[in-house]
Every structure is written in structure tokens, then in C-alpha cells.
Design a protein around this motif. Structure first.
Motif, PDB file in Angstrom:
ATOM      1  N   PHE A 225      22.655  17.127   7.584  1.00 44.65           N
ATOM      2  CA  PHE A 225      21.489  16.257   7.505  1.00 44.65           C
ATOM      3  C   PHE A 225      20.586  16.622   6.315  1.00 44.65           C
ATOM      4  O   PHE A 225      19.928  15.743   5.755  1.00 44.65           O
ATOM      5  CB  PHE A 225      20.736  16.227   8.838  1.00 44.65           C
ATOM      6  CG  PHE A 225      21.446  15.382   9.867  1.00 44.65           C
ATOM      7  CD1 PHE A 225      21.425  13.996   9.775  1.00 44.65           C
ATOM      8  CD2 PHE A 225      22.167  15.967  10.888  1.00 44.65           C
ATOM      9  CE1 PHE A 225      22.099  13.209  10.693  1.00 44.65           C
ATOM     10  CE2 PHE A 225      22.843  15.186  11.822  1.00 44.65           C
ATOM     11  CZ  PHE A 225      22.814  13.803  11.721  1.00 44.65           C
ATOM     12  N   SER A 226      20.612  17.872   5.895  1.00 47.87           N
ATOM     13  CA  SER A 226      19.896  18.258   4.670  1.00 47.87           C
ATOM     14  C   SER A 226      20.541  17.597   3.455  1.00 47.87           C
ATOM     15  O   SER A 226      19.844  17.135   2.540  1.00 47.87           O
ATOM     16  CB  SER A 226      19.894  19.780   4.504  1.00 47.87           C
ATOM     17  OG  SER A 226      19.181  20.398   5.548  1.00 47.87           O
ATOM     18  N   TRP A 227      21.865  17.553   3.444  1.00 47.74           N
ATOM     19  CA  TRP A 227      22.597  16.886   2.362  1.00 47.74           C
ATOM     20  C   TRP A 227      22.255  15.403   2.317  1.00 47.74           C
ATOM     21  O   TRP A 227      21.988  14.841   1.255  1.00 47.74           O
ATOM     22  CB  TRP A 227      24.097  17.093   2.570  1.00 47.74           C
ATOM     23  CG  TRP A 227      24.990  16.254   1.717  1.00 47.74           C
ATOM     24  CD1 TRP A 227      24.972  16.131   0.356  1.00 47.74           C
ATOM     25  CD2 TRP A 227      26.054  15.408   2.169  1.00 47.74           C
ATOM     26  NE1 TRP A 227      25.968  15.263  -0.068  1.00 47.74           N
ATOM     27  CE2 TRP A 227      26.648  14.816   1.031  1.00 47.74           C
ATOM     28  CE3 TRP A 227      26.581  15.117   3.433  1.00 47.74           C
ATOM     29  CZ2 TRP A 227      27.729  13.939   1.117  1.00 47.74           C
ATOM     30  CZ3 TRP A 227      27.650  14.246   3.506  1.00 47.74           C
ATOM     31  CH2 TRP A 227      28.210  13.667   2.358  1.00 47.74           C
ATOM     32  N   ARG A 228      22.246  14.733   3.498  1.00 45.52           N
ATOM     33  CA  ARG A 228      21.925  13.310   3.530  1.00 45.52           C
ATOM     34  C   ARG A 228      20.479  13.075   3.086  1.00 45.52           C
ATOM     35  O   ARG A 228      20.190  12.107   2.395  1.00 45.52           O
ATOM     36  CB  ARG A 228      22.162  12.708   4.936  1.00 45.52           C
ATOM     37  CG  ARG A 228      23.594  12.795   5.456  1.00 45.52           C
ATOM     38  CD  ARG A 228      24.703  12.511   4.451  1.00 45.52           C
ATOM     39  NE  ARG A 228      24.588  11.262   3.740  1.00 45.52           N
ATOM     40  CZ  ARG A 228      24.822  11.116   2.426  1.00 45.52           C
ATOM     41  NH1 ARG A 228      25.209  12.128   1.674  1.00 45.52           N
ATOM     42  NH2 ARG A 228      24.683   9.942   1.851  1.00 45.52           N
ATOM     43  N   GLN A 229      19.564  13.980   3.493  1.00 42.74           N
ATOM     44  CA  GLN A 229      18.163  13.853   3.085  1.00 42.74           C
ATOM     45  C   GLN A 229      18.024  14.031   1.571  1.00 42.74           C
ATOM     46  O   GLN A 229      17.318  13.264   0.912  1.00 42.74           O
ATOM     47  CB  GLN A 229      17.298  14.874   3.833  1.00 42.74           C
ATOM     48  CG  GLN A 229      15.900  15.064   3.276  1.00 42.74           C
ATOM     49  CD  GLN A 229      15.092  13.782   3.168  1.00 42.74           C
ATOM     50  OE1 GLN A 229      15.201  12.909   3.991  1.00 42.74           O
ATOM     51  NE2 GLN A 229      14.281  13.653   2.134  1.00 42.74           N
ATOM     52  N   ALA A 230      18.696  15.012   1.011  1.00 41.83           N
ATOM     53  CA  ALA A 230      18.642  15.233  -0.435  1.00 41.83           C
ATOM     54  C   ALA A 230      19.215  14.024  -1.171  1.00 41.83           C
ATOM     55  O   ALA A 230      18.654  13.576  -2.188  1.00 41.83           O
ATOM     56  CB  ALA A 230      19.406  16.502  -0.810  1.00 41.83           C
ATOM     57  N   ASP A 231      20.315  13.482  -0.666  1.00 43.37           N
ATOM     58  CA  ASP A 231      20.919  12.302  -1.272  1.00 43.37           C
ATOM     59  C   ASP A 231      19.960  11.115  -1.211  1.00 43.37           C
ATOM     60  O   ASP A 231      19.828  10.360  -2.176  1.00 43.37           O
ATOM     61  CB  ASP A 231      22.234  11.973  -0.544  1.00 43.37           C
ATOM     62  CG  ASP A 231      23.024  10.893  -1.249  1.00 43.37           C
ATOM     63  OD1 ASP A 231      23.421  11.103  -2.408  1.00 43.37           O
ATOM     64  OD2 ASP A 231      23.240   9.828  -0.635  1.00 43.37           O
ATOM     65  N   THR A 232      19.276  10.959  -0.090  1.00 38.41           N
ATOM     66  CA  THR A 232      18.285   9.894   0.066  1.00 38.41           C
ATOM     67  C   THR A 232      17.192  10.030  -0.984  1.00 38.41           C
ATOM     68  O   THR A 232      16.816   9.051  -1.639  1.00 38.41           O
ATOM     69  CB  THR A 232      17.638   9.944   1.471  1.00 38.41           C
ATOM     70  OG1 THR A 232      18.659   9.763   2.443  1.00 38.41           O
ATOM     71  CG2 THR A 232      16.570   8.893   1.646  1.00 38.41           C
ATOM     72  N   HIS A 233      16.693  11.241  -1.141  1.00 35.38           N
ATOM     73  CA  HIS A 233      15.610  11.478  -2.093  1.00 35.38           C
ATOM     74  C   HIS A 233      16.050  11.162  -3.525  1.00 35.38           C
ATOM     75  O   HIS A 233      15.355  10.448  -4.255  1.00 35.38           O
ATOM     76  CB  HIS A 233      15.123  12.926  -1.982  1.00 35.38           C
ATOM     77  CG  HIS A 233      14.062  13.266  -2.956  1.00 35.38           C
ATOM     78  ND1 HIS A 233      12.783  12.754  -2.881  1.00 35.38           N
ATOM     79  CD2 HIS A 233      14.087  14.053  -4.061  1.00 35.38           C
ATOM     80  CE1 HIS A 233      12.070  13.211  -3.889  1.00 35.38           C
ATOM     81  NE2 HIS A 233      12.829  14.003  -4.615  1.00 35.38           N
ATOM     82  N   VAL A 234      17.198  11.684  -3.925  1.00 32.61           N
ATOM     83  CA  VAL A 234      17.690  11.468  -5.292  1.00 32.61           C
ATOM     84  C   VAL A 234      17.943   9.983  -5.540  1.00 32.61           C
ATOM     85  O   VAL A 234      17.528   9.430  -6.566  1.00 32.61           O
ATOM     86  CB  VAL A 234      18.965  12.307  -5.547  1.00 32.61           C
ATOM     87  CG1 VAL A 234      19.660  11.882  -6.838  1.00 32.61           C
ATOM     88  CG2 VAL A 234      18.630  13.786  -5.585  1.00 32.61           C
ATOM     89  N   ASN A 235      18.620   9.322  -4.591  1.00 37.86           N
ATOM     90  CA  ASN A 235      18.913   7.888  -4.759  1.00 37.86           C
ATOM     91  C   ASN A 235      17.639   7.059  -4.811  1.00 37.86           C
ATOM     92  O   ASN A 235      17.521   6.136  -5.626  1.00 37.86           O
ATOM     93  CB  ASN A 235      19.816   7.386  -3.635  1.00 37.86           C
ATOM     94  CG  ASN A 235      21.240   7.868  -3.786  1.00 37.86           C
ATOM     95  OD1 ASN A 235      21.674   8.253  -4.858  1.00 37.86           O
ATOM     96  ND2 ASN A 235      21.967   7.869  -2.689  1.00 37.86           N
ATOM     97  N   ASN A 236      16.683   7.373  -3.941  1.00 36.91           N
ATOM     98  CA  ASN A 236      15.447   6.601  -3.918  1.00 36.91           C
ATOM     99  C   ASN A 236      14.642   6.813  -5.201  1.00 36.91           C
ATOM    100  O   ASN A 236      14.085   5.862  -5.751  1.00 36.91           O
ATOM    101  CB  ASN A 236      14.608   6.939  -2.685  1.00 36.91           C
ATOM    102  CG  ASN A 236      13.519   5.915  -2.471  1.00 36.91           C
ATOM    103  OD1 ASN A 236      13.768   4.720  -2.446  1.00 36.91           O
ATOM    104  ND2 ASN A 236      12.294   6.390  -2.338  1.00 36.91           N
ATOM    105  N   LEU A 237      14.595   8.037  -5.675  1.00 37.62           N
ATOM    106  CA  LEU A 237      13.887   8.330  -6.925  1.00 37.62           C
ATOM    107  C   LEU A 237      14.521   7.564  -8.087  1.00 37.62           C
ATOM    108  O   LEU A 237      13.830   6.905  -8.871  1.00 37.62           O
ATOM    109  CB  LEU A 237      13.895   9.833  -7.199  1.00 37.62           C
ATOM    110  CG  LEU A 237      13.137  10.315  -8.424  1.00 37.62           C
ATOM    111  CD1 LEU A 237      11.659   9.954  -8.327  1.00 37.62           C
ATOM    112  CD2 LEU A 237      13.297  11.821  -8.567  1.00 37.62           C
ATOM    113  N   TYR A 238      15.853   7.629  -8.170  1.00 36.25           N
ATOM    114  CA  TYR A 238      16.557   6.924  -9.239  1.00 36.25           C
ATOM    115  C   TYR A 238      16.310   5.417  -9.144  1.00 36.25           C
ATOM    116  O   TYR A 238      15.974   4.761 -10.130  1.00 36.25           O
ATOM    117  CB  TYR A 238      18.062   7.219  -9.183  1.00 36.25           C
ATOM    118  CG  TYR A 238      18.824   6.526 -10.290  1.00 36.25           C
ATOM    119  CD1 TYR A 238      18.983   7.129 -11.532  1.00 36.25           C
ATOM    120  CD2 TYR A 238      19.365   5.248 -10.107  1.00 36.25           C
ATOM    121  CE1 TYR A 238      19.662   6.485 -12.561  1.00 36.25           C
ATOM    122  CE2 TYR A 238      20.044   4.602 -11.126  1.00 36.25           C
ATOM    123  CZ  TYR A 238      20.190   5.232 -12.353  1.00 36.25           C
ATOM    124  OH  TYR A 238      20.859   4.590 -13.360  1.00 36.25           O
TER     125      TYR A 238
END
Length: 180
Positions: free
Chosen positions: A144-157
Motif C-alpha cells: 500500500f506504500s507503493w500504491r500511495q507513492a505511485d498515486t502521488h507521482v502520477n497525480n503530480l505529473y
């Protein structure tokens, strides 16, 4: 097919049981959702109605399957965590992933008009699903940390990308180049 000469064909089904005493995460992901969101005019970078519709579909899955401990969603994806003790469908991976994906897609389609009353659905969405077994809470936290990090990076981009396109007047190709 019970007690018929054709019952032997059942033997060709391969067992796909998830290891016992492991957590199961079912991850559903929208198939060709970039095209679906463009064809249906979703607001960029984040369409609030589309995100709420995804939440509604996830809530339906959680209500149908009380074995779900928690769910996490981002964009066109949702992950559902099942307990180690869960024996849903005898832990058959294909049965779990297909029923979760079909209920999610059916709910998304069924509730479309609640969130997009003025936008006709041009074609139904589809979602793929997979079941992954994790041995301990350590891997669950990491997942879930991986999914959260992916969410953050994708949303920022995506936020920067669509600001360059919608407010900065760049083409999508130029915006991609600028963000490299």
C-alpha cells in the motif's frame, strides 16, 4: 454435468488456489481507461465525478464481500485487501479476480447516470483483475506504500502536464517533452 459421460472435461480446469494463510490483495485496473476518459470528456487532471463513481463501485464490492478489510483507489485502479483467514471461493484466484472485476464494472456502469446524468455512456468500461498473495503485514504495508507513492507521482505529473496543456497552451507532445 454430474454423472454424465462429459463430466471428464472438468479435469482440464487447472487449480489456481492462492496459498493458504496469506493475505490476498485483489487489484482491479481499468482497461484502456485513458481512451474511455477522453471519449467521455472527463475533466483533467482529476474528474471529481469519475473518482466518486470509482469509490461507489468499490463500496459495492466491499458491501458484497465482507471479507475485504480495506480498499485503496487511485485513478482507474482499486486494491482490496482480504484477511489471511479468508476462504472466499476456496481461495481460487480466477474466481475471486473475475467476480470482483465483474461486480466493479457492472456497478460502475449501473451507477454511471448517478454521477454523469448529462453524459451518455458510449460503451461499457472493463476492468482487469489479479490476486496477489502476501505472507505478512510487512509486505501489505509495503504494497500500500507503493500504491500511495505511485498515486502521488502520477497525480503530480498529471497535474503539471494538464496545467501545461490547458493553461499553458502546449500540445500534449510538448508537455511530455517539457516534463522529461
Amino acid at each position: 454435468m454430474a454423472n454424465s459421460k462429459y463430466a471428464y472435461v472438468k479435469n482440464f480446469e487447472l487449480p489456481d488456489n492462492v496459498l493458504p494463510r496469506t493475505y490476498m490483495v485483489i487489484r482491479l485496473d481499468g482497461h484502456s481507461f485513458h481512451k474511455f476518459s477522453m471519449d467521455h470528456g472527463f475533466e483533467k487532471p482529476n474528474d471529481e465525478k469519475a473518482l466518486r463513481l470509482m469509490d461507489a463501485a468499490a463500496i459495492q464490492v466491499m458491501q458484497a464481500y465482507p471479507e475485504v478489510m480495506m480498499a485503496f483507489g487511485e485513478s482507474d485502479e482499486f486494491s482490496f485487501l482480504l484477511r489471511k483467514s479468508c476462504n472466499l471461493y476456496n481461495r481460487r484466484s480466477s474466481k475471486i479476480s473475475s467476480t470482483f472485476a465483474s461486480l466493479f464494472a457492472a456497478t460502475y456502469t449501473f451507477k454511471w447516470k448517478d454521477f454523469f446524468p448529462d453524459t451518455p455512456m458510449l460503451y461499457p468500461p472493463s476492468f482487469d483483475g489479479r490476486v496477489v498473495a502476501y505472507p505478512s503485514s510487512t509486505e501489505i504495508v509495503d504494497y500500500f506504500s507503493w500504491r500511495q507513492a505511485d498515486t502521488h507521482v502520477n497525480n503530480l505529473y498529471n497535474t503539471c502536464f494538464w496545467a501545461l496543456v490547458l493553461k499553458g497552451g502546449l500540445s500534449t507532445a510538448d508537455a511530455h517533452t517539457r516534463l522529461k
